[in-house]
Design a protein around this motif. Structure first.
Motif, short mmCIF file in Angstrom:
data_model
loop_
_atom_site.label_atom_id
_atom_site.label_comp_id
_atom_site.label_asym_id
_atom_site.label_seq_id
_atom_site.Cartn_x
_atom_site.Cartn_y
_atom_site.Cartn_z
N TYR A 12 96.03 75.42 101.34
CA TYR A 12 95.28 75.90 102.52
C TYR A 12 94.62 77.25 102.25
CZ TYR A 12 96.47 72.48 106.14
OH TYR A 12 96.55 71.36 106.91
N VAL A 13 95.34 78.15 101.61
CA VAL A 13 94.75 79.47 101.30
C VAL A 13 93.58 79.30 100.34
CG1 VAL A 13 95.16 81.72 100.25
CG2 VAL A 13 96.89 80.72 101.75
N VAL A 14 93.76 78.50 99.31
CA VAL A 14 92.67 78.26 98.34
C VAL A 14 91.51 77.54 99.03
CG1 VAL A 14 92.05 77.02 96.23
CG2 VAL A 14 94.20 78.28 96.35
N GLY A 15 91.82 76.61 99.93
CA GLY A 15 90.76 75.93 100.68
C GLY A 15 89.96 76.90 101.53
N GLY A 16 90.63 77.87 102.13
CA GLY A 16 89.93 78.89 102.91
C GLY A 16 89.01 79.72 102.04
N VAL A 17 89.46 80.05 100.84
CA VAL A 17 88.62 80.81 99.91
C VAL A 17 87.40 79.99 99.51
CG1 VAL A 17 88.53 81.79 97.58
CG2 VAL A 17 90.52 82.22 99.02
N GLY A 30 92.89 82.80 103.62
CA GLY A 30 92.06 82.63 102.43
C GLY A 30 90.66 83.15 102.65
N HIS A 31 90.12 82.89 103.84
CA HIS A 31 88.78 83.39 104.18
C HIS A 31 88.78 84.92 104.19
CE1 HIS A 31 84.96 83.82 106.23
NE2 HIS A 31 85.55 84.45 107.23
N LEU A 32 89.81 85.51 104.76
CA LEU A 32 89.91 86.98 104.80
C LEU A 32 89.97 87.57 103.39
CD1 LEU A 32 90.31 89.53 106.57
CD2 LEU A 32 92.76 89.10 106.40
N LEU A 33 90.74 86.95 102.52
CA LEU A 33 90.81 87.41 101.13
C LEU A 33 89.45 87.33 100.46
CD1 LEU A 33 94.15 85.76 99.94
CD2 LEU A 33 93.76 88.18 100.43
N ALA A 34 88.76 86.21 100.63
CA ALA A 34 87.45 86.04 99.99
C ALA A 34 86.43 87.04 100.53
CB ALA A 34 86.95 84.61 100.22
#
Length: 118
Positions: A35-40, A67-71
């Motif tokens: 999920y985190v990678v998918g968000g990225v 993940g979006h926040l990290l990206a």
């Protein structure tokens, strides 16, 4: 109506995770990481912002949002300071949420009583 869409989108994200746990051999840790990678990936492709704008907290609170926040943090830091932003941007953007998670986990461990798993 915003609450309804947040509930539907957030619920859909949870249903997908539950189906992955029930019908695949993926462990919960791998699903969460996915999920985190998918968000990225969705963020890098520019697809996450429209979803988050439409669903609000239904899309920004789950792990896809992390993940979006990290990206987004990495992209902003790279724009500001260049290549070192790849290493610092994600954690800088997510530091508030990470700190809150650690503090509340500590409080829960102090208040709660551990039990033997057997």
């Amino acid at each position: 109506m915003n609450y309804l869409w947040a509930f539907i989108v957030g619920g859909f994200i949870c249903v997908v995770g539950q189906l992955l746990m029930d019908y695949t051999k993926l462990t919960p840790a791998r699903i969460l990481t996915g999920y985190v990678v998918g968000g990225v990936i969705l963020s890098a492709l520019g697809l996450y912002d429209p979803i988050a704008e439409f669903a609000g907290a239904g899309a920004s609170v789950p792990l896809l949002g992390f993940g979006h926040l990290l990206a987004q943090g990495v992209m902003q830091a790279v724009d500001e300071i260049g290549l070192p932003g790849v290493f610092t941007g994600g954690l800088t953007a997510a530091s508030g949420g990470i700190t809150a998670s650690i503090v509340f986990a500590l409080l829960a461990s102090l208040i709660g009583k551990s039990r033997d798993q057997n």
